[in-house]
Enzyme design. Structure first.
Site, PDB file in Angstrom:
ATOM      1  CB  CYS A  31      14.611  31.260  71.761  1.00 14.44           C
ATOM      2  SG  CYS A  31      13.965  31.336  70.072  1.00 14.44           S
ATOM      3  CG  HIS A  75      17.772  35.135  70.890  1.00  9.36           C
ATOM      4  ND1 HIS A  75      18.137  33.948  71.488  1.00  9.36           N
ATOM      5  CD2 HIS A  75      16.887  34.802  69.917  1.00  9.36           C
ATOM      6  CE1 HIS A  75      17.513  32.947  70.899  1.00  9.36           C
ATOM      7  NE2 HIS A  75      16.741  33.434  69.952  1.00  9.36           N
TER       8      HIS A  75
END
Length: 484
Positions: A331, A427
């Site tokens: 991310c 994630h």
């Protein structure tokens, strides 16, 4: 419908873990249980099935209830972007950025939406377990409160107060909270429990009676140290401040703790592997000579990139790459690895553009639309399950070598030409043992740890069993059912 709220004498007394354990314990009794937290502050968030984001703890509590997470379980989420500013997420969607003073003035206006989310959950549950935030003893924050007694009184939910004996002074913290609360607030508290006890609980029997005598609250039990709690995802960065003993793992992994690190629980699956030693590197220390560097997410990526450079970690990361060792960015960490990161709309502060670490041939432009979705797919020939939660679009030549492919056929992430640097927006990428096995094989090790979600489930069962043995759950349920 019954309801019960756990508040604490302070932050980090174990409310989130206790609520999760109680959710599983009461669900095991056949009750339909739902978790609820009116207001949370955390940069560790999870994506919900209804397309929003909530605090990581409430997602874990939903898992404990064996139900999908919902935005109504945490209607107000504050995600700190700086020392005095936070992003406001209301019912799963971003509603803007607030300064601390403005939040204190405006939070009471959110109470109707908080109560509506609570009402919606109540209609589908036998029992709602509510988690407070911080402590009701912070009487300077009482006016306009929606997180603790402000919610409890508005929704007429009885309260249990949790004290942490591990930090010391538990009698004073519980009795002192009773002493300083407004009498109407104190009247909401029906009982108390002591958490994190080490040793023989019988030694504190007199202490429990002393607290009960001075407060009039029912003593509901002493919870011994919950060893299984370390296997649950954490949403509070305070855990990163605690030193962790190095393991004997042959594969050394380092992750620098940037100032606005987010979703650092992405590293938790690696901690399940006996062959791996995960080192969270605090500010003021260089990144050590390791086999693999993982850059975690960030709530303020440009600011964290500045922070990373200020610590000299950019030099360490590039030296690691020159030694021919792999790097994974997740991310915000993925965005930092690119050539350039731009914020033309000023989403993280004044509009600006900064150079990235330049280890991936991609550029990221922050946009006003946040990506929120659960995903699954395949990376390096192994399956993964996870979620995306980010601002920004990343493009560039290295996207032609994606990190993986999603189930709908779209490519995801990027890989450098030398194959050493990988960036991904997923994630939970490392949650499945099949995925970890591929990464560890590159480092000459084998994966032998369990599936991360299965391990969390097992930990919840262990915690629930311990709470059944150590707390008076029947009395707690009676308090929840005999609402004022």
């Amino acid at each position: 419908m019954a309801a019960l709220m756990l508040q604490g004498t302070g932050s980090d007394v174990g409310k989130s873990v206790l609520v999760a354990g109680l959710c599983r314990a009461f669900a095991n009794r056949g009750l339909i249980v739902r978790p609820f937290k009116p207001q949370n502050m955390s940069n560790n968030a999870a994506v919900t099935a209804d397309g929003g984001e909530i605090g990581r703890a409430q997602a874990t509590q939903a898992l404990a209830c064996r139900v999908p997470p919902s935005v109504h379980m945490n209607p107000v989420l504050l995600k700190p972007q700086g020392d005095r500013t936070s992003q406001l997420v209301l019912r799963g969607q971003v509603r803007g950025t607030l300064r601390a003073a403005r939040w204190r003035e405006g939070r009471e206006g959110l109470l109707p939406e908080v109560l509506e989310s609570y009402r919606l959950l109540s209609t589908e549950a036998d029992l709602v377990l509510v988690e407070g935030a911080g402590s009701p003893a912070e009487i300077n924050l009482r006016a306009g409160d929606i997180a603790n007694m402000g919610f409890a009184r508005a929704a007429d939910v009885p309260v249990l107060l949790v004290g942490d004996i591990d930090r010391g002074g538990v009698i004073a913290s519980l009795v002192g909270t009773h002493a300083i609360l407004d009498p109407a607030d104190a009247a909401m508290i029906q009982g108390f429990l002591v958490n994190k006890f080490r040793g023989d609980p019988a030694l504190f029997a007199d202490g429990m009676q002393a607290i009960a005598m001075r407060t009039g609250w029912a003593p509901l039990g002493i919870v011994s140290w919950l060893a299984a709690a370390r296997r649950l995802p954490s949403e509070d960065a305070v855990v990163l401040e605690r030193p962790r003993a190095a393991s004997e793992g042959r594969v050394r992994v380092a992750c620098p703790i940037t100032s606005r690190i987010a979703n650092f629980d992405d590293l938790d699956p690696l901690k399940l592997e006996p062959a791996v030693d995960v080192r969270m590197v605090p500010p003021g220390q260089p990144i050590p000579d390791v086999d693999w560097i993982v850059l975690a997410g960030s709530k303020a990526t440009l600011a964290d990139l500045d922070f990373l450079r200020g610590e000299g970690w950019d030099i360490d990361i590039k030296a690691h790459h020159r030694r021919g060792r792999p790097i994974l960015g997740l991310c915000g960490g993925y965005q930092m690895l690119g050539r350039r990161l731009s914020d033309p709309l000023g989403l993280e502060g004044p509009p600006r553009s900064v150079e990235g670490l330049g280890l991936l041939d991609v550029e990221t432009r922050l946009t006003g639309t946040k990506k929120l979705s659960e995903v699954q797919g395949e990376a390096q020939g192994a399956p993964f399950n996870g979620y995306e939660i980010h601002l920004g679009e990343t493009e560039g030549p290295d996207r032609a070598r994606p990190a993986g492919r999603l189930a709908d056929g779209r490519t995801e992430g990027a890989t450098s030409a030398d194959g050493l640097v990988v960036g991904s927006y997923v994630h939970g990428l490392l949650g499945r043992p099949e995925q970890r096995a591929v990464w560890l094989a590159r480092l000459g090790a084998q994966a032998s740890g369990p599936d991360h979600r299965a391990d969390i489930e097992a930990a919840l069962d262990e915690i629930a069993a311990q709470l059944e043995a150590e707390l008076d759950l029947d009395a707690m349920l009676r308090i929840a059912q005999n609402r004022r």
